[in-house]
Enzyme design. Structure first.
Site, PDB file in Angstrom:
ATOM      1  CB  THR A  39      -0.857  -0.078   1.038  1.00  0.00           C
ATOM      2  OG1 THR A  39      -1.922  -1.018   1.216  1.00  0.00           O
ATOM      3  CG2 THR A  39      -1.551   1.182   1.645  1.00  0.00           C
ATOM      4  CB  THR A 119       0.530  -3.569   6.044  1.00  0.00           C
ATOM      5  OG1 THR A 119      -0.772  -3.895   5.360  1.00  0.00           O
ATOM      6  CG2 THR A 119       0.887  -2.293   6.171  1.00  0.00           C
TER       7      THR A 119
HETATM    8  N1  DAS Z   1      -2.770  -4.361   2.554  1.00  0.00           N
HETATM    9  C1  DAS Z   1      -1.953  -3.707   1.750  1.00  0.00           C
HETATM   10  C2  DAS Z   1      -0.791  -3.097   2.318  1.00  0.00           C
HETATM   11  O1  DAS Z   1      -1.406  -2.643   3.701  1.00  0.00           O
HETATM   12  C3  DAS Z   1      -1.633  -4.599   0.574  1.00  0.00           C
HETATM   13  C4  DAS Z   1      -0.209  -5.347   1.066  1.00  0.00           C
HETATM   14  O2  DAS Z   1      -0.525  -5.787   2.047  1.00  0.00           O
HETATM   15  O3  DAS Z   1       0.429  -5.469   0.000  1.00  0.00           O
HETATM   16  O4  DAS Z   1      -0.007  -2.946   1.939  1.00  0.00           O
END
Ligand code: DAS
Length: 370
Positions: A39, A119
């Site tokens: 993200t 994340t």
């Molecule tokens: N959930 C998104 C993030 O927070 C996507 C991911 O994990 O790549 O990065």
């Protein structure tokens, strides 16, 4: 009149003094930002809205350029390792990323590394690096809960805090860290508690410090083996042993395993359902290493004492009865118990342990020391 006129002309003509630029320190530490996606690299079709986004879109160059303040703290290098949402990341990616980080940290001119990451699977990648990066230099994994083009994105400040930490001599020897929301968390304890800013934390322990206005400040150090002290060497490894992660649940019948499975992490508060016990006993009879982990990553009750050579408490070893102990007289390998580690991280530790041994007693030692 003339004097007043001249003064007026001087005032009008004199340009507004430019804001003094921060004077760069003579030789700022070199920090390499390695991007994998997520993200923090997310881009929306409608920037500046609450709309959806595509993770893993912005390049590492664009991410770094969006935070000019970085240059006040480090000489930044960039590397695009991947550009994906983190559910796409595989154990093979962990291995190649760790090899790359180990190689880079041999450079005497490089002070630290920041890995930008999605994340959703950040805690797994960070823990694998924690167990396999053989260096005291700071390695910091960082992500964002809001996309780069969103409203009040958290990526820029997280990246700045991560670089300040990776550039700091105080961060040496702290093991791989996760920096999110100005919290410095050991990669061993870090977990995504919820998908909003502030959502990264620890269980009962694991906060190492914070990134304050003055920069990173540490208050604790890791107590378990990691980094230069690790026994795990992946230089000759490209693929990791297959380890399944399975929950025990009422009415369960136990896992159905593929032919390559070498280990199983069973997640249970204690014991197994009646319909599961034969399956878990069979696992141990087949010489597949069975590890028992608590759902929230706390200690598994009744496990053998920690520490080197600590054999199981009883001939069957491992957690209390009901944990697939099998029938008396069956010569079953002991179940390995986890000490304060999330089940998904216990799986990673077991994968690495199986690259060295299939002896559950030796593996219990790894779980007692790392
Ligand atoms: N959930 C998104 C993030 O927070 C996507 C991911 O994990 O790549 O990065």
């Amino acid at each position: 009149m003339t004097r007043r006129f001249v003064l007026a002309v001087l005032l009008v003509a004199a340009p507004v003094a430019a804001q003094p630029q921060p004077v760069p320190a003579p030789e700022l530490p070199r920090v390499r930002v390695i991007a994998t996606g997520g993200t923090i690299a997310g881009v929306q079709d409608a920037p500046g809205t609450l709309g959806g986004y595509r993770a893993g879109t912005r390049t590492v160059g664009e991410i770094v350029q969006s935070v000019p303040e970085l240059t006040r703290f480090a000489q930044i290098e960039t590397e695009q390792f991947l550009n994906v949402a983190s559910p796409e990341i595989t154990p093979a990616h962990w291995v190649s990323l760790s090899k790359r980080v180990n190689e880079l940290l041999k450079r005497p001119d490089l002070e630290g590394i920041v890995v930008t990451h999605g994340t959703d699977r950040l805690e797994e990648t960070a823990f694998f690096l924690y167990l396999t990066v053989k260096s005291d230099k700071p390695v910091v994994v960082v992500g964002a809960q809001r996309p780069a083009t969103g409203i009040s994105p958290d990526g820029p400040i997280n990246l700045l805090s991560a670089v300040r930490t990776a550039a700091s001599p105080k961060a040496r020897g702290m093991g791989v860290m996760v920096v999110m929301d100005d919290r410095i968390i050991s990669a061993r304890e870090n977990r995504k508690l919820y998908p909003r800013t502030g959502g990264f934390g620890t269980g009962e322990m694991g906060m190492l410090g914070v990134v304050a206005g003055r920069g990173p400040e540490f208050f604790f150090r890791p107590a378990r083996r990691h980094g230069v002290d690790t026994e795990f060497d992946i230089t000759a490894i490209d693929t990791l042993p297959t380890v399944e992660l399975v929950f025990s649940y009422p009415g369960g019948e136990g896992p159905r395993l593929g032919p390559d499975t070498q280990g199983v992490v069973a997640v249970t508060t204690s014991g197994f359902a009646p319909g599961e016990r034969d399956a878990f006993t069979e696992i141990r009879r087949r010489g597949i290493v069975l590890v028992q982990a608590f759902p929230t990553g706390e200690h598994v009750a009744g496990g053998p004492p920690p520490g080197p050579g600590a054999g199981p408490r009883d001939p069957q070893g491992g957690p209390p009865a009901g944990a697939g102990q099998g029938r008396p007289g069956q010569n079953l390998a002991p179940t390995v118990s986890v000490q304060h580690l999330l089940p998904q991280k216990a799986r990673i530790l077991l994968m690495l342990a199986l690259t060295k041994t299939r002896d559950p007693r030796e593996i219990q030692r790894f779980f007692g020391e790392y």
